[in-house]
Design an enzyme around this catalytic site. Structure first.
Site, PDB file in Angstrom:
ATOM      1  N   ASP A  32      44.740  27.283  38.791  1.00 41.02           N
ATOM      2  CA  ASP A  32      44.065  25.995  38.551  1.00 41.02           C
ATOM      3  C   ASP A  32      44.317  25.016  39.698  1.00 41.02           C
ATOM      4  OD1 ASP A  32      42.466  24.288  37.142  1.00 41.02           O
ATOM      5  OD2 ASP A  32      44.036  23.616  35.770  1.00 41.02           O
ATOM      6  N   HIS A  49      37.608  26.230  46.105  1.00 41.58           N
ATOM      7  CA  HIS A  49      37.545  27.618  45.629  1.00 41.58           C
ATOM      8  C   HIS A  49      37.713  28.590  46.800  1.00 41.58           C
ATOM      9  CE1 HIS A  49      36.711  26.273  41.672  1.00 41.58           C
ATOM     10  NE2 HIS A  49      35.495  25.826  41.920  1.00 41.58           N
ATOM     11  N   LEU A 143      49.547  48.530  42.701  1.00 41.25           N
ATOM     12  CA  LEU A 143      49.351  47.322  41.896  1.00 41.25           C
ATOM     13  C   LEU A 143      48.017  47.384  41.142  1.00 41.25           C
ATOM     14  CD1 LEU A 143      50.067  44.300  41.208  1.00 41.25           C
ATOM     15  CD2 LEU A 143      48.784  43.685  43.270  1.00 41.25           C
TER      16      LEU A 143
END
Ligand code: FPP
Length: 252
Positions: A32, A49, A143
């Protein structure tokens, strides 16, 4: 050599001493603060962003180097459609761009890409890139990155209940078969263990409809730092703090 050099280098740089035998298996992140990061600089939110993607790249790389097994990233929520069309399409474009540009390196680094959320609502070109990323990395065993797209914890639970309801209607199961395991198995990533650690940047103390079922015993770690400014040092700090928590899972 990995991007952190090695563990000694971490110490040299004044980093914290992580216990590599007690790493969280699964870290979930609410990324956020992109909008506020940009607004503070008098720039459009989309610049935030774009810089958020840079942070994302770094955190995936670091998590992989640290041998974290699962990383779940809240990239687009079921509520994010309420944002201006221009911002929604900028986010879609960024996702396509990110996957096209990074998938080769992610694959080389043995990262497996998965998504959670109802992606059927996404435009064809986005779905296309997602499918390429998933199939290319399908056999990787490093991962596991779950990208949450059109994801809402409540929506995920509703969809799970519908699937279970269907099984009941067709007499494949009875009421007595409904238990936590069955519900988990009908969520979007049943093979992913519950998050051990949830990181939220941008300073808000809420879950925002993220992994509602899975976070029953997850440790929360919140920082005021906006996502584009989140670095591997913050990640290491979060893991260090996690390692110093006393997890009792309801016991004593
Ligand atoms: C929250 O910041 C962030 C999002 C809604 C999107 C997260 C997306 C990225 C990090 C980049 C795109 C993702 C991928 C996978 C390529 P906010 O806009 O809510 O910030 P604010 O709270 O300051 O307004």
């Amino acid at each position: 050599m990995n991007m952190l050099g090695n563990n000694n280098e971490l110490k040299k740089e004044g980093q914290l001493n992580l216990d590599y035998d007690k790493l969280p298996q699964h870290i979930a992140i609410i990324m956020d603060g992109n909008g506020r990061w940009a607004t503070m600089r008098n720039m459009p939110r989309t610049v935030g962003h774009r810089n958020g993607v840079k942070a994302l790249r770094n955190i995936i790389r670091t998590s992989s180097d640290l041998n974290i097994k699962y990383l779940t990233l809240y990239a687009f929520s079921t509520e994010n459609w309420k944002r201006p069309k221009s911002e929604v399409s900028a986010l879609m474009k960024l996702l396509i761009e990110y996957l096209r540009k990074e998938i080769g390196d992610l694959n080389k680094n043995n990262v497996k890409i998965n998504t959670i959320g109802d992606i059927t609502r996404f435009p064809e070109n986005v779905l296309h890139e997602i499918n390429i990323a998933k199939s290319l990395t399908n056999n990787n065993n490093g991962l596991n990155v779950n990208i949450a797209l059109n994801y809402g914890g409540r929506d995920e639970i509703v969809r799970a209940i519908k699937k279970i309801g269907q099984e009941l209607l067709t007499n494949n199961i009875t009421i007595n078969n409904i238990n936590e395991e069955l519900i988990n198995n009908n969520l979007d990533a049943p093979e992913t263990p519950d998050p051990d650690l949830l990181i939220r940047t941008g300073g808000e103390y809420r879950l925002s409809n993220f992994l509602l079922w899975q976070c029953a015993y997850t440790e929360f770690w919140v920082t005021d730092v906006y996502w584009p400014d989140f670095t591997e040092n913050h990640l290491i700090q979060a893991i260090y703090d996690f390692q110093n928590r006393n997890r009792r899972f309801g016991g004593l």
